[in-house]
Scaffold this motif. Sequence first.
Motif, PDB file in Angstrom:
ATOM      1  N   UNK A  96     -11.514  12.664  -5.001  1.00 13.00           N
ATOM      2  CA  UNK A  96     -11.765  12.429  -6.430  1.00 13.00           C
ATOM      3  C   UNK A  96     -12.071  10.962  -6.728  1.00 13.00           C
ATOM      4  N   UNK A  97     -11.487  10.044  -5.950  1.00 13.17           N
ATOM      5  CA  UNK A  97     -11.571   8.629  -6.312  1.00 13.17           C
ATOM      6  C   UNK A  97     -12.295   7.768  -5.280  1.00 13.17           C
ATOM      7  N   UNK A 154       9.818  -1.460 -10.128  1.00 12.29           N
ATOM      8  CA  UNK A 154       8.954  -0.312 -10.347  1.00 12.29           C
ATOM      9  C   UNK A 154       9.305   0.766  -9.316  1.00 12.29           C
ATOM     10  N   UNK A 178       5.233   4.216 -11.563  1.00 11.22           N
ATOM     11  CA  UNK A 178       3.834   4.244 -11.140  1.00 11.22           C
ATOM     12  C   UNK A 178       3.647   5.457 -10.240  1.00 11.22           C
ATOM     13  N   UNK A 194       6.105  -4.632  -4.073  1.00  8.53           N
ATOM     14  CA  UNK A 194       5.485  -4.244  -5.355  1.00  8.53           C
ATOM     15  C   UNK A 194       6.415  -3.266  -6.073  1.00  8.53           C
TER      16      UNK A 194
ATOM     17  N   UNK B  93       2.213  -5.317 -13.882  1.00  4.91           N
ATOM     18  CA  UNK B  93       1.604  -5.210 -12.549  1.00  4.91           C
ATOM     19  C   UNK B  93       1.317  -6.584 -11.957  1.00  4.91           C
ATOM     20  N   UNK B  97       3.409  -6.722  -8.851  1.00  9.17           N
ATOM     21  CA  UNK B  97       2.570  -6.256  -7.747  1.00  9.17           C
ATOM     22  C   UNK B  97       1.480  -7.242  -7.347  1.00  9.17           C
ATOM     23  N   UNK B  99      -1.376  -7.120  -8.409  1.00  2.00           N
ATOM     24  CA  UNK B  99      -2.628  -6.354  -8.408  1.00  2.00           C
ATOM     25  C   UNK B  99      -2.633  -5.388  -9.590  1.00  2.00           C
ATOM     26  N   UNK B 100      -3.773  -4.732  -9.834  1.00  2.00           N
ATOM     27  CA  UNK B 100      -3.891  -3.733 -10.903  1.00  2.00           C
ATOM     28  C   UNK B 100      -3.642  -4.320 -12.294  1.00  2.00           C
ATOM     29  N   UNK B 122      -7.825  -8.617  -9.091  1.00  2.00           N
ATOM     30  CA  UNK B 122      -7.510  -8.447  -7.666  1.00  2.00           C
ATOM     31  C   UNK B 122      -8.721  -7.928  -6.884  1.00  2.00           C
ATOM     32  N   UNK B 123      -9.467  -7.020  -7.516  1.00  2.00           N
ATOM     33  CA  UNK B 123     -10.655  -6.460  -6.849  1.00  2.00           C
ATOM     34  C   UNK B 123     -11.893  -7.331  -7.052  1.00  2.00           C
ATOM     35  N   UNK B 125     -13.837  -7.483  -9.621  1.00  2.00           N
ATOM     36  CA  UNK B 125     -14.910  -6.621 -10.126  1.00  2.00           C
ATOM     37  C   UNK B 125     -15.043  -6.785 -11.628  1.00  2.00           C
ATOM     38  N   UNK B 180      -1.320   4.133 -13.110  1.00  2.00           N
ATOM     39  CA  UNK B 180      -1.475   2.809 -12.512  1.00  2.00           C
ATOM     40  C   UNK B 180      -0.668   1.763 -13.279  1.00  2.00           C
ATOM     41  N   UNK B 181      -0.460   1.986 -14.562  1.00  2.00           N
ATOM     42  CA  UNK B 181       0.352   1.041 -15.339  1.00  2.00           C
ATOM     43  C   UNK B 181      -0.460  -0.027 -16.059  1.00  2.00           C
ATOM     44  N   UNK B 189     -11.166   3.838 -14.304  1.00  2.51           N
ATOM     45  CA  UNK B 189     -11.228   4.964 -13.362  1.00  2.51           C
ATOM     46  C   UNK B 189     -11.795   6.211 -14.042  1.00  2.51           C
ATOM     47  N   UNK B 192     -15.716   5.641 -14.117  1.00  3.88           N
ATOM     48  CA  UNK B 192     -16.339   5.799 -12.795  1.00  3.88           C
ATOM     49  C   UNK B 192     -16.288   7.242 -12.307  1.00  3.88           C
ATOM     50  N   UNK B 194     -13.424   8.736 -11.351  1.00  2.00           N
ATOM     51  CA  UNK B 194     -12.221   8.974 -10.544  1.00  2.00           C
ATOM     52  C   UNK B 194     -11.279   9.904 -11.318  1.00  2.00           C
TER      53      UNK B 194
END
Lengths: 257, 257
Positions: A96-97, A154, A178, A194, B93, B97, B99-100, B122-123, B125, B180-181, B189, B192, B194
């Motif tokens: 899916x992703x 988390x 999460x 994390x 996050x 983390x 990330x995200x 983090x990505x 993008x 994902x938080x 997502x 796209x 997902x």
Amino acid sequence: MCAIQEIDCRIEAWIAQIARKVDMMLNDVAVETKKHDLDLVTNIDKEVQADFTKFIEENYPEHQIMGEEKSNSEVDMYRGYAWAIDPIDGTTNLVKQGKDYCLIVCLFYDGEPLLAYTYEFYQQKLYKAVQGQGVTINGVPLHVDKYHHLNDALISIDPKRARSELLKALISKSHGFRFIGAGGIGALRTITGDFGASIDMGANLWDMSAQLLYAKELRLIVTDIQGNAIDLNHVKGAIIAHPDIHEDIINIIKTYQ
Amino acid sequence: MCAIQEIDCRIEAWIAQIARKVDMMLNDVAVETKKHDLDLVTNIDKEVQADFTKFIEENYPEHQIMGEEKSNSEVDMYRGYAWAIDPIDGTTNLVKQGKDYCLIVCLFYDGEPLLAYTYEFYQQKLYKAVQGQGVTINGVPLHVDKYHHLNDALISIDPKRARSELLKALISKSHGFRFIGAGGIGALRTITGDFGASIDMGANLWDMSAQLLYAKELRLIVTDIQGNAIDLNHVKGAIIAHPDIHEDIINIIKTYQ
């Protein structure tokens, strides 16, 4: 002499090779269902499993293999060398992703974990543990800052498998919830700090094998859902957690599940 | 003449600059709590907000700004040029983390969205929409394969804000649940493909502003939780969904929340 270093070297090379092969296959993923509509398997799952089996049979014919996409009735994880493999953990995410899925491989000897690998395909990150030598991510040593209080951490759990009361209790007593949808990646996020814990109520050995060595090397805790030691031949559910919050989580599970 | 192309160009340059600044600040994150222990804000949130405000005041002093880390009592999103900004969506996050988390910025004119940006740090993008010109990811045009059936689609919702009955119903009627938080990343997502939908029961305008333009460009649907059009000055909750499953989700929410 089949030294652990030699097996490690060969498996790392095999992972590099299979990562390239999976990358080539991503443009043409064929999906089938297994037990029910939500239980997916792809040609990639099957190819990785088959490639690994062939690799082990050719190089280490005396080693046993327990895997998601094969019959395991003859396997005894407490006898000699035995591998656990989940060729693709998070198959639904792959389908899916196109992200958040991983390969999990772990080698045991007489039930002791010696080598553990999780390859996160999309991030191109190899998490690896060698018994007594710690955990690395793409070769860089991992050190984990541990949570000491549940309300700082988390927590990951599949809400589909948790009773509503348990989910509510975990959410209200932790810093937050999460869910990535791949138990292996929930575990990775726990070993990196994390998450404070990742709970997989339905885990089989292949879903959680690598966690056993990561936890040992990093002084985290892995048990079954009741808080007992894992029986490698009969895994049904697992939790990996930072030490100071493991007991709190087990108590919440015992009270609410 | 303040052409949209010129604003777009300047904002892209500002995002590139602030991304470098945030990267420098990651080694020294200072965390405070806001309304309660779980409501975190960092020096990064504040710096991004302040830097953006300064940038707009210097370049476009007549533009209004509605943002998470400022007072918004004077802002009317339906009057002239008005920006919505969430300097860091997913602050927890970022803190826990690394990330995200993302930056969300959207420009409206008389209530119409003209430009939308989400930068996933983090990505690395940048998701961007320009009115009438579609959506790009790091400059590459995005096309979305839409879900036609809820039981094929992954769904995101914060279980903390959903009644247990609603969560159960969404999980049982969809292909699965993820969380994902960071609402902004749940929305990414969804655009796209997902996820089939991302539901944010507590969204403010700055959490979901960019979704309005992404959805318009990609023919997805954004409404409030009751299925009504968004009132930019009084956002309380939002859902972004693929068209064929939006009504199903609204009906489930109406039945179970």
